[in-house]
Design a protein around this motif. Structure first.
Motif, PDB file in Angstrom:
ATOM      1  N   ASP A   1      26.101  -6.316  24.102  1.00 32.65           N
ATOM      2  CA  ASP A   1      26.848  -5.815  22.951  1.00 32.65           C
ATOM      3  C   ASP A   1      26.719  -4.308  22.770  1.00 32.65           C
ATOM      4  N   GLY A   2      26.053  -3.636  23.708  1.00 34.37           N
ATOM      5  CA  GLY A   2      26.012  -2.180  23.686  1.00 34.37           C
ATOM      6  C   GLY A   2      24.991  -1.567  22.766  1.00 34.37           C
ATOM      7  N   ARG A   3      24.130  -2.360  22.154  1.00 32.11           N
ATOM      8  CA  ARG A   3      23.171  -1.791  21.208  1.00 32.11           C
ATOM      9  C   ARG A   3      21.964  -1.172  21.890  1.00 32.11           C
ATOM     10  N   ARG A   4      21.691  -1.561  23.115  1.00 34.43           N
ATOM     11  CA  ARG A   4      20.504  -1.029  23.808  1.00 34.43           C
ATOM     12  C   ARG A   4      20.894   0.245  24.570  1.00 34.43           C
ATOM     13  N   ILE A   5      20.842   1.361  23.863  1.00 36.46           N
ATOM     14  CA  ILE A   5      21.163   2.652  24.469  1.00 36.46           C
ATOM     15  C   ILE A   5      19.890   3.485  24.479  1.00 36.46           C
ATOM     16  N   ASP A   6      18.984   3.152  25.368  1.00 40.17           N
ATOM     17  CA  ASP A   6      17.759   3.921  25.533  1.00 40.17           C
ATOM     18  C   ASP A   6      17.523   4.136  27.018  1.00 40.17           C
ATOM     19  N   ALA A   7      16.553   4.987  27.338  1.00 40.51           N
ATOM     20  CA  ALA A   7      16.354   5.409  28.714  1.00 40.51           C
ATOM     21  C   ALA A   7      16.080   4.238  29.653  1.00 40.51           C
TER      22      ALA A   7
ATOM     23  N   LEU B   1       9.489   5.206  15.813  1.00 37.31           N
ATOM     24  CA  LEU B   1      10.472   5.662  16.787  1.00 37.31           C
ATOM     25  C   LEU B   1      11.862   5.240  16.350  1.00 37.31           C
ATOM     26  N   CYS B   2      12.790   6.192  16.358  1.00 39.78           N
ATOM     27  CA  CYS B   2      14.202   5.907  16.122  1.00 39.78           C
ATOM     28  C   CYS B   2      14.963   6.200  17.405  1.00 39.78           C
ATOM     29  N   VAL B   3      15.809   5.272  17.823  1.00 41.01           N
ATOM     30  CA  VAL B   3      16.644   5.454  19.007  1.00 41.01           C
ATOM     31  C   VAL B   3      18.093   5.324  18.575  1.00 41.01           C
ATOM     32  N   ASP B   4      18.849   6.387  18.777  1.00 42.26           N
ATOM     33  CA  ASP B   4      20.247   6.399  18.369  1.00 42.26           C
ATOM     34  C   ASP B   4      21.087   6.998  19.488  1.00 42.26           C
ATOM     35  N   ARG B   5      21.841   6.138  20.184  1.00 42.46           N
ATOM     36  CA  ARG B   5      22.728   6.577  21.257  1.00 42.46           C
ATOM     37  C   ARG B   5      21.976   7.409  22.292  1.00 42.46           C
ATOM     38  N   GLY B   6      20.776   6.982  22.644  1.00 39.90           N
ATOM     39  CA  GLY B   6      19.995   7.643  23.673  1.00 39.90           C
ATOM     40  C   GLY B   6      19.048   8.701  23.167  1.00 39.90           C
ATOM     41  N   VAL B   7      19.269   9.218  21.964  1.00 43.47           N
ATOM     42  CA  VAL B   7      18.375  10.217  21.389  1.00 43.47           C
ATOM     43  C   VAL B   7      17.174   9.497  20.779  1.00 43.47           C
ATOM     44  N   GLU B   8      15.964   9.911  21.173  1.00 45.70           N
ATOM     45  CA  GLU B   8      14.743   9.311  20.652  1.00 45.70           C
ATOM     46  C   GLU B   8      14.034  10.310  19.742  1.00 45.70           C
ATOM     47  N   THR B   9      13.750   9.870  18.520  1.00 47.72           N
ATOM     48  CA  THR B   9      13.075  10.713  17.538  1.00 47.72           C
ATOM     49  C   THR B   9      11.789  10.029  17.096  1.00 47.72           C
ATOM     50  N   LEU B  10      10.683  10.740  17.246  1.00 48.26           N
ATOM     51  CA  LEU B  10       9.374  10.195  16.889  1.00 48.26           C
ATOM     52  C   LEU B  10       8.921  10.843  15.581  1.00 48.26           C
ATOM     53  N   SER B  11       8.525  10.006  14.633  1.00 48.27           N
ATOM     54  CA  SER B  11       8.125  10.494  13.315  1.00 48.27           C
ATOM     55  C   SER B  11       6.775   9.915  12.923  1.00 48.27           C
TER      56      SER B  11
ATOM     57  N   ALA C   1       0.841  -1.198   0.000  1.00 45.97           N
ATOM     58  CA  ALA C   1       0.000   0.000   0.000  1.00 45.97           C
ATOM     59  C   ALA C   1       0.877   1.250   0.000  1.00 45.97           C
ATOM     60  N   TRP C   2       1.900   1.222   0.804  1.00 47.18           N
ATOM     61  CA  TRP C   2       2.917   2.279   0.785  1.00 47.18           C
ATOM     62  C   TRP C   2       4.077   1.850   1.676  1.00 47.18           C
ATOM     63  N   GLN C   3       5.209   2.436   1.460  1.00 44.18           N
ATOM     64  CA  GLN C   3       6.373   2.172   2.279  1.00 44.18           C
ATOM     65  C   GLN C   3       7.287   3.389   2.259  1.00 44.18           C
ATOM     66  N   VAL C   4       8.035   3.568   3.361  1.00 44.82           N
ATOM     67  CA  VAL C   4       8.899   4.732   3.535  1.00 44.82           C
ATOM     68  C   VAL C   4      10.230   4.267   4.122  1.00 44.82           C
ATOM     69  N   ARG C   5      11.297   4.811   3.621  1.00 46.15           N
ATOM     70  CA  ARG C   5      12.615   4.514   4.180  1.00 46.15           C
ATOM     71  C   ARG C   5      12.914   5.518   5.299  1.00 46.15           C
ATOM     72  N   THR C   6      13.409   5.023   6.423  1.00 48.01           N
ATOM     73  CA  THR C   6      13.713   5.868   7.574  1.00 48.01           C
ATOM     74  C   THR C   6      15.223   6.010   7.729  1.00 48.01           C
ATOM     75  N   PRO C   7      15.677   7.067   8.417  1.00 47.11           N
ATOM     76  CA  PRO C   7      17.116   7.224   8.673  1.00 47.11           C
ATOM     77  C   PRO C   7      17.563   6.598   9.983  1.00 47.11           C
ATOM     78  N   CYS C   8      16.808   5.627  10.514  1.00 44.85           N
ATOM     79  CA  CYS C   8      17.116   5.037  11.820  1.00 44.85           C
ATOM     80  C   CYS C   8      18.351   4.147  11.727  1.00 44.85           C
ATOM     81  N   ALA C   9      19.424   4.541  12.390  1.00 47.43           N
ATOM     82  CA  ALA C   9      20.669   3.781  12.324  1.00 47.43           C
ATOM     83  C   ALA C   9      20.511   2.398  12.943  1.00 47.43           C
ATOM     84  N   GLN C  10      19.705   2.279  13.997  1.00 50.57           N
ATOM     85  CA  GLN C  10      19.504   1.004  14.679  1.00 50.57           C
ATOM     86  C   GLN C  10      18.237   0.292  14.207  1.00 50.57           C
TER      87      GLN C  10
END
Length: 823
Positions: free
Chosen positions: A581-587, A504-514, A480-489
């Protein structure tokens, strides 16, 4: 999208791309204060018509109004934000009030109203907001928030069914970690006054357990959200409710009398302790409620047929075990239709029905399907149940998903083997291209009830994810539709509709909601931007072999700004089966347990060890395997980083990781210090001790089976009760091997932990009796992790103080090294 919205999105997107390159010499390491001041996003939902999105925006954790509700303490700092999906900025849905948290419920089917909750101290209240005006009608009712079943369901765009607590007490999930002190104060005050007995009576007979504490009365009410009128539909121990697709009926599952558990259920950690009785209540007043009779209905399956004439359940007679039960369809006319599933079991091998593992079954049109395994096998598949012989539907898949993405019109959408499939009663048809690797985009929400999470939505589309791309796929397989996100993780899809999704994108503790729509991606909110300028220690992989000779990885963290030769010592962190492995960098991740990124702030390197799980070892050999596995990781680390101080090693672990650390200490004196938090030490003692919550509120959750199951069939895996395996329990209990522990030991515990604080106390006493060095720190009002910011800060302070004394510069060696451990 307006021009200003587009400019903002462009600037933030640019910041994502350039942030790592902009780090300069002024960047400083992350601190615990930074972590405790983090904000986060909670629940989100898109209206059914795709016009609106609502999300929870939670303020700085350390500014929450209270911290005695465990992980849910953050709820008190939550506000609800409303944003139009096509354009515009988010705005508060409700007027903020100091100390009051607002939580998101569910949208009405027409998208004109939304159920909300407000948490104000010890009061939780339900309300309904009308869109787009934002008018709110507070009901004055305290909702129940069940753990296993639904506590609310919309009948239509106007009427809402809600389970409420008549005494206005907080639901179990909010009392579990809080308010215990007030309960005990009342009981102690009654004893001090001397006018009435203050006691609780527990009874068990034929493995049916009960107490004399009365449960709070639950009432199922029908609310007219326009007029505010309410009608009572049912009362009792309401466990779950479900509205029929046509809105004419409510299935109501109640907990009844205690169950005499059969032998196979007596060591189940989350055993079903009360009978389940089902009634079907007419919403439009078509006669009295319809009873399913004396059948015992299991929790976590309550699924109406598309025709609204039957509800699917797993049931048994009162004289049967769950394994002898089966699927049944209970009709609105009171008839019970048995559905043959000969030779199939809906539970994993060696398991039975319990409170927390749902039975997964559904309707494909008028046909029933069941996720189950054949007797004697371990693989589960989806089976069609149309006749005496079940028909396998998913055997062609390499790995069968237990969860359906969507169900409608006799078809289901299923994500498996990196593809999207359509499943019908006739089998599978691949919908996505072999060049695409799609998976289910919307993850389970652990805060939602078990049955609600397990039930597939009735719709013709599903949210999908492929690497950094998210989108919507239909039953016909059309993108139906698809979008590419800039989420590194990778993106985290929080909510979706056919035309919009919250990402939601989480990158090194920064959370961005789109917001993602067919038109593209639009950023609407962001928190923790300061983390872009902080240095967070990175995990360095250390390759080595494990005790079985297989290649694995451990991960080394070094303090920012220090060379390996400059660290105070090395903290070897263990938890069988998990290496950080250090990938879970969220609050939430950074605030829980002991994080390597924060342990380095004390000037120590941290090695998170890749150990096999305890399930791979016989109990008599488990501690030896742990010790050998740790040695292999440490030696690999020292080969790759020879400048690290090999003579200043500490072993550290939380929960079962602490248990493993104690087990290693019974086999080696290599480590100069031990730090153990919330760890079991005596399996026989843990097996038989109540959880503190079970003592306080036995009427809401007798926890008698929790420790029995945890020790016999859960993580400890002892297999038998203590009297049938005395030697095995002793061999697997560091307390009974305390004469082998010579390393200085810091023990950390709490009075509300489900691992009883007596486990740490008895280990401390054993070392005291031998004249060994130990320290015990007990936190009050805390659970398995600390929730109070003051206590979180203090536990790190206490750990660093202990480490500085035992392995840091100027550390004093124990005056009594003791004898080497017995092999």
């Amino acid at each position: 999208m307006t021009r200003s919205d587009g400019a903002l999105a462009a600037l933030i997107a640019l910041a994502w791309l350039v942030a790592p390159a902009c780090a300069d010499a002024q960047a400083r390491p992350v601190t615990l204060d930074d972590v405790l001041a983090m904000r986060t996003f909670g629940e989100a939902a898109v209206s059914p018509d795709g016009q609106w999105a609502i999300y929870e925006r939670r303020g700085a954790y350390d500014a929450s109004p209270r911290f005695d509700q465990g992980a849910r303490s953050w709820w008190g700092a939550s506000e609800l934000m409303l944003v139009a999906t096509r354009s515009g900025k988010p705005r508060p849905l409700l007027v903020a009030k100091a100390g009051v948290g607002y939580l998101l419920g569910s949208w009405s089917p027409d998208g004109e109203r939304v159920l909300v909750y407000r948490l104000d101290g010890d009061r939780l209240e339900a309300g309904v907001v009308t869109l787009p005006t934002g008018e709110v009608r507070w009901t004055g009712l305290t909702p129940d928030l069940p753990i296993t079943g639904a506590g609310s369901d919309w009948i239509d765009g106007r009427r809402l069914a809600l389970t409420v607590r008549a005494d206005a007490s907080l639901p179990w999930m909010l009392r579990f970690d809080g308010s215990g002190a007030r309960v005990m104060d009342r009981r102690w005050s009654e004893t001090a006054a001397g006018r009435r007995p203050s006691r609780t009576v527990f009874d068990t007979r034929d493995a049916a357990v009960s107490s004399d504490e009365l449960s709070a009365l639950l009432t199922l009410v029908l609310i007219d959200s326009v007029s505010g009128a309410t009608d009572v539909l049912a009362e009792g121990r309401i466990r779950d409710i479900a509205v029929s697709p046509d809105g004419q009926w409510l299935a109501v599952l109640k907990a009844a009398e205690p169950i005499p558990l059969v032998e196979a259920e007596r060591n189940v950690q989350s055993a079903v302790l009360r009978r389940g009785r089902l009634t079907l209540v007419s919403v439009v007043g078509q006669g009295p409620a319809v009873s399913a009779g004396p059948l015992d209905v299991a929790p976590n399956l309550l699924r109406w047929s598309p025709a609204s004439d039957e509800v699917l359940v797993w049931t048994r007679r009162d004289d049967q075990g769950w394994a002898d039960g089966g699927l049944a369809a209970v009709g609105v006319d009171g008839r019970v239709r048995r559905i043959a599933s000969t030779g199939l079991s809906p539970t994993g091998e060696g398991r039975t029905v319990d409170e927390l593992r749902p039975i997964r079954a559904d309707w494909l049109g008028d046909k029933v399907i069941l996720y189950a395994r054949k007797a004697g096998t371990s693989r589960s598949d989806w089976w069609g149940l149309d006749g005496e012989r079940p028909v396998p539907l998913t055997v062609a898949l390499a790995r069968t998903p237990e969860r359906l993405a969507a169900v409608e019109d006799g078809r289901a959408l299923v994500f498996a083997d990196e593809a999207l499939w359509e499943m019908t009663a006739g089998g599978l048809r691949r919908l996505s291209s072999s060049k695409e690797a799609w998976s289910q985009g919307q993850a389970d929400d652990p805060m939602k009830p078990v049955r609600v999470r397990a039930t597939a939505p009735r719709r013709t589309w599903a949210a999908a994810a492929a690497a950094a791309t998210i989108g919507v796929r239909s039953l016909g397989g059309v993108a139906a539709w698809q979008v590419r996100t800039p989420c590194a993780q990778g993106p985290r899809l929080r909510a979706a509709s056919p035309t919009a999704a919250v990402v939601l994108c989480v990158d090194r503790g920064v959370e961005t909601l789109s917001l993602a729509t067919p038109a593209g991606l639009r950023i609407v909110d962001r928190v923790n931007e300061a983390f872009e300028d902080l240095v967070i220690p990175q995990a360095r992989p250390i390759a080595h072999r494990d005790v079985r000779g297989r290649m694995t990885q451990s991960f080394l963290y070094l303090p920012p700004g220090l060379a390996a030769s400059e660290v105070k010592g090395v903290l070897v962190q263990v938890y069988p089966g998990i290496a950080d492995d250090g990938r879970r960098i969220d609050a939430q991740s950074l605030q829980s347990s002991l994080r390597p990124q924060l342990l380095t702030s004390g000037g120590y390197a941290v090695l998170s060890v890749g150990l096999p799980t305890q399930a791979e070892s016989a109990r008599a050999e488990m501690f030896e395997d742990f010790a050998r596995g740790v040695d292999l990781a440490v030696e690999a680390m020292l080969i790759e980083f020879p400048e690290l101080p090999r003579d200043r090693l500490a072993l550290i672990g939380h929960s079962f990781g602490g248990y493993a650390a104690l087990g290693v200490a019974t086999r080696t004196d290599r480590f100069r210090s031990l730090v153990v938090w919330a760890a079991p030490t005596d399996m026989a003692g843990k097996w038989g001790e109540f959880m503190s919550q079970g003592r306080l509120w036995p009427q809401d959750g007798l926890t008698l089976n929790q420790p029995i199951g945890a020790v016999e069939t859960g993580q400890a895996g002892m297999g038998d009760p203590p009297w049938d395996a005395v030697r095995q329990y002793a061999d697997a209990s560091p307390y009974w091997l305390a004469d082998r522990i010579h390393t200085p030991l810091l023990l950390i515990t709490a009075d509300r932990d489900y691992v009883p604080m007596t486990q740490s106390e008895r280990m401390f006493t054993a070392l005291h009796r031998q004249g060994r060095r130990a320290r015990l720190i007990a936190y009050w009002g805390e659970g398995h992790d600390n929730a109070s910011p003051a206590n979180i800060r203090d536990v790190y302070h206490q750990i660093f103080d202990w480490l500085d004394q035992t392995i840091g510069a100027g550390a004093v060696t124990s005056s009594d090294p003791g004898e080497p451990p017995t092999p």
